[in-house]
Design an enzyme around this catalytic site. Structure first.
Site, PDB file in Angstrom:
ATOM      1  N   CYS A 359      28.041  39.748  87.099  1.00  0.00           N
ATOM      2  CA  CYS A 359      27.380  40.436  85.985  1.00  0.00           C
ATOM      3  C   CYS A 359      25.986  39.885  85.720  1.00  0.00           C
ATOM      4  O   CYS A 359      25.053  40.642  85.420  1.00  0.00           O
ATOM      5  CB  CYS A 359      28.246  40.367  84.735  1.00  0.00           C
ATOM      6  SG  CYS A 359      28.612  38.685  84.173  1.00  0.00           S
ATOM      7  N   HIS A 490      30.720  36.850  79.993  1.00  0.00           N
ATOM      8  CA  HIS A 490      30.145  38.145  80.374  1.00  0.00           C
ATOM      9  C   HIS A 490      28.707  38.232  79.859  1.00  0.00           C
ATOM     10  O   HIS A 490      28.299  37.491  78.960  1.00  0.00           O
ATOM     11  CB  HIS A 490      30.976  39.288  79.783  1.00  0.00           C
ATOM     12  CG  HIS A 490      30.683  40.625  80.382  1.00  0.00           C
ATOM     13  ND1 HIS A 490      30.553  40.834  81.726  1.00  0.00           N
ATOM     14  CD2 HIS A 490      30.487  41.846  79.788  1.00  0.00           C
ATOM     15  CE1 HIS A 490      30.309  42.106  81.968  1.00  0.00           C
ATOM     16  NE2 HIS A 490      30.261  42.754  80.788  1.00  0.00           N
ATOM     17  N   ASP A 511      26.209  48.007  80.442  1.00  0.00           N
ATOM     18  CA  ASP A 511      27.230  47.048  80.883  1.00  0.00           C
ATOM     19  C   ASP A 511      27.394  47.166  82.392  1.00  0.00           C
ATOM     20  O   ASP A 511      27.718  48.254  82.895  1.00  0.00           O
ATOM     21  CB  ASP A 511      28.559  47.336  80.189  1.00  0.00           C
ATOM     22  CG  ASP A 511      29.573  46.213  80.365  1.00  0.00           C
ATOM     23  OD1 ASP A 511      29.467  45.462  81.363  1.00  0.00           O
ATOM     24  OD2 ASP A 511      30.468  46.087  79.512  1.00  0.00           O
TER      25      ASP A 511
END
Length: 577
Positions: A359, A490, A511
């Site tokens: 991520c 995250h 996202d």
């Protein structure tokens, strides 16, 4: 005819009466000093001579013996009467002469000793009589009571034979004086109590020996206690050592497991990086029948080419979303008072190669895609394209080698290529600064609102995007690039913020976990409000304990880059509040 004054029986002659009286004397005689009974006359004489020689003077004893045994036969009645009187006198002497207090004044063990001593004397006397009876050639007169009484006496303690009673008396008094102590009336002999057990001793030396035995026993017991105590301490020490060893072993095992878990979590378990994971996933898809072998080889070739040139292949990219949002807010959003949008940015989502750990790299691609489309950053990013993940890892390693963030580099072992290591706000800041992109880290280290919310974070982002705007138009397309947003586990990219008519704020967030098929729904002309649900994040949706953001603010000069590199030796972030 003669009549017995004791029992009234009549006999015919004096010898018969004498024999009759002797029977009385043997059955009824009692010691006048200690009330010993049940023995014959010879035995009682021997008993008195040996045990009660101090109370019984020789001359008195002779008189008693004469009164009992030496009466003339002519004085029959007188002798018999005298004999009876002597006998009754002996009985009265036993009752009056024996001290009443003696049994009370002596300890129990002293009484036991005297009884044993009396029994021993009687036994010796009987043995002596039997030996006399067995000797041949003795007449009846020679075996009489006189000869038994005055024969050469034998010591009842050591067996020594003396010539007369006086010599035996001296021998017993001198050699066995301690054994002949007997209770005497009105005797004030000092007694000694043992301070440890209460035993009464008649002699100081005996008491000393007795106490010494106590001390030796106590010393021995203390020694045994010390040995036992030492053994117990040694056993306890061994048990404690064994327990400590097991505890340390268990702690080491748990520490290794936790460390290995963290290594797996952060991609430092030497299980390969982006390339290896991508190949494994594609092989798995082929085995499950979801991918044709020809497609596998085609995608493998494209991946290897992308890694070789260091540029992302664009297969996870979605473009045009900012423009679609602009159209939506202009035509449809009736509940929004005002919205601020960042510069144009492309969305990148995770692929098979970085699923679960990429991520941070994908958010950097989003941020860099926006910077590459801005003329402001054209000089410092000249000739660059959006890099692939292995290339980003290489770029961060180059920044570490320049001297940026040495602490962060050491935590990741100065290596990212070939690993699945996570990156966060510090690595994004380090990479951008090494590219001369001016940015800052702001740390919202604790909640600033009810229920663990962070309203100060929303206020800061609103000020960031609205700082260059005058007036309040409904849609504001700013020149500000998107914001990198990090929380535990995250990271995402903030591309705008909207203000509702009720004055509540809502972030617009890209996202990397959202796949392309979902993001492409936003590109439709008739986009509905429900399609924005995956982008909108209200104050109540962000409740992690800590948030960090990386905000881009311009370009660094070479001097500023050097200064920031020096400052990164001890990395600090701005804290709010």
């Amino acid at each position: 005819m003669l009549s017995c004054n004791i029992c009234g029986e009549t006999v015919n002659s004096e010898p018969d009466m004498k024999a009759h009286l002797i029977v009385h004397m043997e059955n009824e005689i009692i010691c006048p000093f200690c009330k010993l009974s049940g023995i014959n006359y010879n035995e009682i004489c021997f008993h008195i001579e040996t045990v009660h020689f101090e109370q019984n003077a020789p001359e008195k004893n002779s008189e008693k013996l004469a009164a009992v045994q030496y009466g003339h036969s002519d004085r029959k009645n007188t002798n018999l009467q005298s004999t009876a009187e002597v006998t009754s006198g002996i009985h009265s002497a036993c009752a009056s002469s024996f001290p009443k207090e003696s049994s009370e004044s002596l300890p129990k063990d002293r009484t036991v000793k005297h009884e044993a001593f009396y029994t021993e004397n009687i036994t010796e006397s009987r043995k002596y009589q039997k030996s006399r009876e067995k000797k041949p050639g003795l007449s009846e007169a020679q075996g009489s009571i006189y000869e038994t009484t005055y024969s050469p006496p034998e010591c009842p303690f050591c067996g020594k034979i003396e010539g007369c009673s006086q010599d035996m008396e001296i021998h017993v008094k001198t050699k066995h004086a301690s054994l002949l102590e007997s209770p005497l009336k009105d005797c004030h002999q000092p007694l000694y109590d043992c301070p440890m057990c209460g035993l009464v001793c008649t002699n100081y030396h005996i008491l000393q020996e007795h106490v010494d035995l106590h001390l030796e026993e106590s010393s021995f017991q203390q020694g045994m206690d010390r040995v036992q105590c030492s053994s117990d301490r040694e056993l306890a020490h061994r048990l404690q050592q064994e327990e400590d060893r097991k505890r340390k072993s268990e702690e080491s095992r748990q520490e290794r497991e936790e460390f290995q878990k963290l290594q797996r979590q952060y991609g430092l378990d030497n299980s390969g990086g982006y390339k290896q994971q991508q190949l494994r996933h594609m092989e798995l898809e082929v085995n499950r029948g979801r991918m044709h072998p020809s497609e596998f080889h085609s995608r493998k070739a494209d991946m290897l080419e992308s890694i070789a040139i260091g540029i992302d292949d664009g297969k996870t990219k979605t473009s045009g979303i900012i423009e679609a949002l602009h159209r939506y807010y202009q035509n449809t959003a009736t509940d929004v008072r005002c919205v601020w949008l960042s510069t144009v940015v492309d969305h990148f989502h995770s692929s098979f190669g970085d699923k679960g750990w990429g991520c941070g790299y994908r958010n950097f691609q989003m941020l860099l895609s926006s910077l590459l489309q801005s003329d402001v950053y054209g000089d410092c990013l000249k000739g660059m394209a959006v890099p692939c993940i292995p290339k980003i890892q290489s770029m961060i390693e180059d920044a570490w080698n320049e001297g940026f963030d040495p602490q962060g580099a050491s935590q990741l072992n100065n290596k990212l290529q070939g690993t699945k290591a996570w990156i966060g706000a510090c690595e994004i800041y380090t990479l951008l600064t090494s590219l001369r992109v001016k940015c800052r880290i702001i740390d919202f280290h604790k909640s600033t609102g009810p229920l663990g919310t962070h309203p100060r974070l929303f206020e800061w982002i609103l000020n960031y995007y609205s700082s260059e705007t005058e007036g309040t138009p409904k849609i504001v397309c700013t020149s500000k690039p998107p914001i990198y947003l990090q929380h535990q586990g995250h990271s995402r990219t903030v591309v705008g913020i909207e203000e509702k008519k009720n004055r509540t704020l809502c972030l617009l967030v890209f996202d990397p976990g959202c796949p392309s098929r979902e993001m492409q729904k936003l590109l439709k002309q008739d986009m509905e409000a429900s399609s924005l649900r995956q982008l909108r994040k209200s104050v109540g949706n962000l409740k992690h304990k800590q948030y960090q953001i990386v905000a881009v603010e311009g370009v660094l000069s070479p001097e500023e880059k050097v200064a920031r590199k020096q400052a990164s030796q001890v990395f600090t972030a701005e804290k709010i509040p």
